[in-house]
Design a protein around this motif. Structure first.
Motif, PDB file in Angstrom:
ATOM      1  N   ILE A 114       0.848  -1.196   0.000  1.00  0.00           N
ATOM      2  CA  ILE A 114       0.000   0.000   0.000  1.00  0.00           C
ATOM      3  C   ILE A 114       0.881   1.243   0.000  1.00  0.00           C
ATOM      4  O   ILE A 114       1.910   1.298   0.690  1.00  0.00           O
ATOM      5  N   TYR A 115       0.461   2.235  -0.775  1.00  0.00           N
ATOM      6  CA  TYR A 115       1.038   3.575  -0.725  1.00  0.00           C
ATOM      7  C   TYR A 115      -0.095   4.535  -0.362  1.00  0.00           C
ATOM      8  O   TYR A 115      -1.214   4.393  -0.862  1.00  0.00           O
ATOM      9  N   TYR A 116       0.202   5.515   0.481  1.00  0.00           N
ATOM     10  CA  TYR A 116      -0.849   6.443   0.880  1.00  0.00           C
ATOM     11  C   TYR A 116      -0.301   7.854   1.012  1.00  0.00           C
ATOM     12  O   TYR A 116       0.917   8.063   1.113  1.00  0.00           O
ATOM     13  N   GLY A 117      -1.225   8.825   0.987  1.00  0.00           N
ATOM     14  CA  GLY A 117      -0.823  10.218   1.111  1.00  0.00           C
ATOM     15  C   GLY A 117      -1.970  11.081   1.568  1.00  0.00           C
ATOM     16  O   GLY A 117      -2.998  10.601   2.059  1.00  0.00           O
ATOM     17  N   ASP A 118      -1.803  12.369   1.404  1.00  0.00           N
ATOM     18  CA  ASP A 118      -2.772  13.354   1.875  1.00  0.00           C
ATOM     19  C   ASP A 118      -3.768  13.696   0.763  1.00  0.00           C
ATOM     20  O   ASP A 118      -3.607  13.279  -0.388  1.00  0.00           O
ATOM     21  N   THR A 119      -4.780  14.481   1.134  1.00  0.00           N
ATOM     22  CA  THR A 119      -5.862  14.837   0.207  1.00  0.00           C
ATOM     23  C   THR A 119      -6.211  16.308   0.357  1.00  0.00           C
ATOM     24  O   THR A 119      -6.295  16.820   1.472  1.00  0.00           O
ATOM     25  N   LEU A 120      -6.408  16.976  -0.773  1.00  0.00           N
ATOM     26  CA  LEU A 120      -6.944  18.332  -0.783  1.00  0.00           C
ATOM     27  C   LEU A 120      -8.407  18.284  -1.193  1.00  0.00           C
ATOM     28  O   LEU A 120      -8.771  17.546  -2.118  1.00  0.00           O
ATOM     29  N   LYS A 185      -4.347  -6.753   5.684  1.00  0.00           N
ATOM     30  CA  LYS A 185      -3.589  -7.733   4.903  1.00  0.00           C
ATOM     31  C   LYS A 185      -2.167  -7.273   4.605  1.00  0.00           C
ATOM     32  O   LYS A 185      -1.274  -8.097   4.399  1.00  0.00           O
ATOM     33  N   ALA A 186      -1.969  -5.965   4.549  1.00  0.00           N
ATOM     34  CA  ALA A 186      -0.707  -5.416   4.051  1.00  0.00           C
ATOM     35  C   ALA A 186       0.456  -5.702   5.002  1.00  0.00           C
ATOM     36  O   ALA A 186       0.324  -5.586   6.221  1.00  0.00           O
ATOM     37  N   GLU A 187       1.585  -6.055   4.419  1.00  0.00           N
ATOM     38  CA  GLU A 187       2.812  -6.247   5.190  1.00  0.00           C
ATOM     39  C   GLU A 187       3.732  -5.031   5.080  1.00  0.00           C
ATOM     40  O   GLU A 187       4.458  -4.715   6.023  1.00  0.00           O
ATOM     41  N   ARG A 188       3.689  -4.358   3.921  1.00  0.00           N
ATOM     42  CA  ARG A 188       4.538  -3.174   3.728  1.00  0.00           C
ATOM     43  C   ARG A 188       3.657  -2.006   3.283  1.00  0.00           C
ATOM     44  O   ARG A 188       3.014  -2.056   2.238  1.00  0.00           O
ATOM     45  N   ILE A 189       3.632  -0.976   4.107  1.00  0.00           N
ATOM     46  CA  ILE A 189       2.814   0.205   3.849  1.00  0.00           C
ATOM     47  C   ILE A 189       3.740   1.418   3.806  1.00  0.00           C
ATOM     48  O   ILE A 189       4.499   1.657   4.749  1.00  0.00           O
ATOM     49  N   VAL A 190       3.686   2.167   2.715  1.00  0.00           N
ATOM     50  CA  VAL A 190       4.621   3.275   2.498  1.00  0.00           C
ATOM     51  C   VAL A 190       3.876   4.609   2.476  1.00  0.00           C
ATOM     52  O   VAL A 190       2.881   4.762   1.750  1.00  0.00           O
ATOM     53  N   ASN A 191       4.349   5.541   3.261  1.00  0.00           N
ATOM     54  CA  ASN A 191       3.837   6.910   3.247  1.00  0.00           C
ATOM     55  C   ASN A 191       4.499   7.651   2.089  1.00  0.00           C
ATOM     56  O   ASN A 191       5.713   7.833   2.067  1.00  0.00           O
ATOM     57  N   GLY A 192       3.689   8.069   1.107  1.00  0.00           N
ATOM     58  CA  GLY A 192       4.236   8.783  -0.040  1.00  0.00           C
ATOM     59  C   GLY A 192       4.659  10.203   0.257  1.00  0.00           C
ATOM     60  O   GLY A 192       5.277  10.851  -0.586  1.00  0.00           O
TER      61      GLY A 192
END
Length: 250
Positions: A114-120, A185-192
């Motif tokens: 998973i990759y995740y980030g912020d929202t405008l 489920k995710a094992e590796r989650i990355v903050n973009g």
């Protein structure tokens, strides 16, 4: 090298989106990324939606236009069509925030779940309203959703191998349930560490706030237990009221 970049399936769900779809397509079109699949799921629109798709057909990989059972049923159709390593839902009216985003995040780490980030948040004219009330944490896990949906659905990119179908028993909060299942489920989650999307203010859950909150409470009870969920809603409620009073929005 370009052929080593993961394939990303961007999925847009739309119904009578004549006023909003083009901005979404143009944002996808602006992406500087070489391994992209773009899927549009239309619910048999009766306005000029399909004319807009036709104008930009060179960027559209797959199109379905047929009646569906609602937003989440249409999203499931998109998942079924997706062939990418990752799926990213950018629905009609929403926009990709940065043409270089995918190159940047996959340059950091190209094998996360998973990759995740912020929202405008933007208005109908595309003008920025501000950031969401809830902000993504530095290091996201499934336990963080005890505090609410800290990452918006439009700002999370999920490996297709862990992406389940949306649960159609939830009419307004199946996205909350879907993201939470993926996080578990995710094992590796990355903050973009970037704004991933520009989200059009409103939407299904916001226009059905009370039934949506009831569904979220039920989902949280199933994942965290009743007492934990009940206690967590005290700070959630206080922060909601503070944000509403200060910014006159939620």
């Amino acid at each position: 090298m370009p052929d080593l970049l993961p394939r990303v399936s961007i999925i847009t769900v739309v119904y009578n989106g004549e006023a909003t779809l083009e901005r979404t397509i143009l944002s996808v079109k602006s992406l500087n990324y070489s391994n992209l699949e773009y899927i549009i799921i239309d619910g048999a629109s009766k306005d000029g939606t399909l004319d807009i798709v036709e104008r930009h057909k060179e960027v559209v990989s797959r199109l379905i236009s047929e009646p569906d059972k609602g937003l989440y049923d249409a999203m499931n159709k998109g998942l079924d069509l997706a062939s990418g390593d990752y799926v990213w839902f950018i629905n009609s009216g929403d926009e990709v925030a940065d043409p270089e985003l995918l190159n940047r995040i996959f340059g950091i780490n190209s094998s996360a779940d998973i990759y995740y980030g912020d929202t405008l948040i933007v208005d109908n004219n595309g003008e920025e309203i501000g950031h969401r009330r809830l902000s993504p944490p530095e290091n996201l896990t499934w336990l963080d959703f005890r505090k609410g949906m800290l990452v918006s659905h439009q700002s999370i990119i999920v490996a297709r191998r862990i992406a389940e179908h949306y649960d159609l028993q939830y009419r307004f909060s199946a996205d909350f349930d879907w993201v939470l299942k993926a996080l578990r489920k995710a094992e590796r989650i990355v903050n973009g560490k970037a704004v991933f999307s520009r989200f059009l203010d409103g939407g299904l859950t916001k226009s059905n706030i009370l039934p949506g909150l009831k569904e979220r409470f039920s989902i949280m009870v199933r994942n965290y237990g009743f007492i934990t969920t009940l206690l967590s809603h005290i700070p959630i409620g206080l922060k909601f009221l503070y944000f509403l009073i200060r910014y006159k929005r939620f």
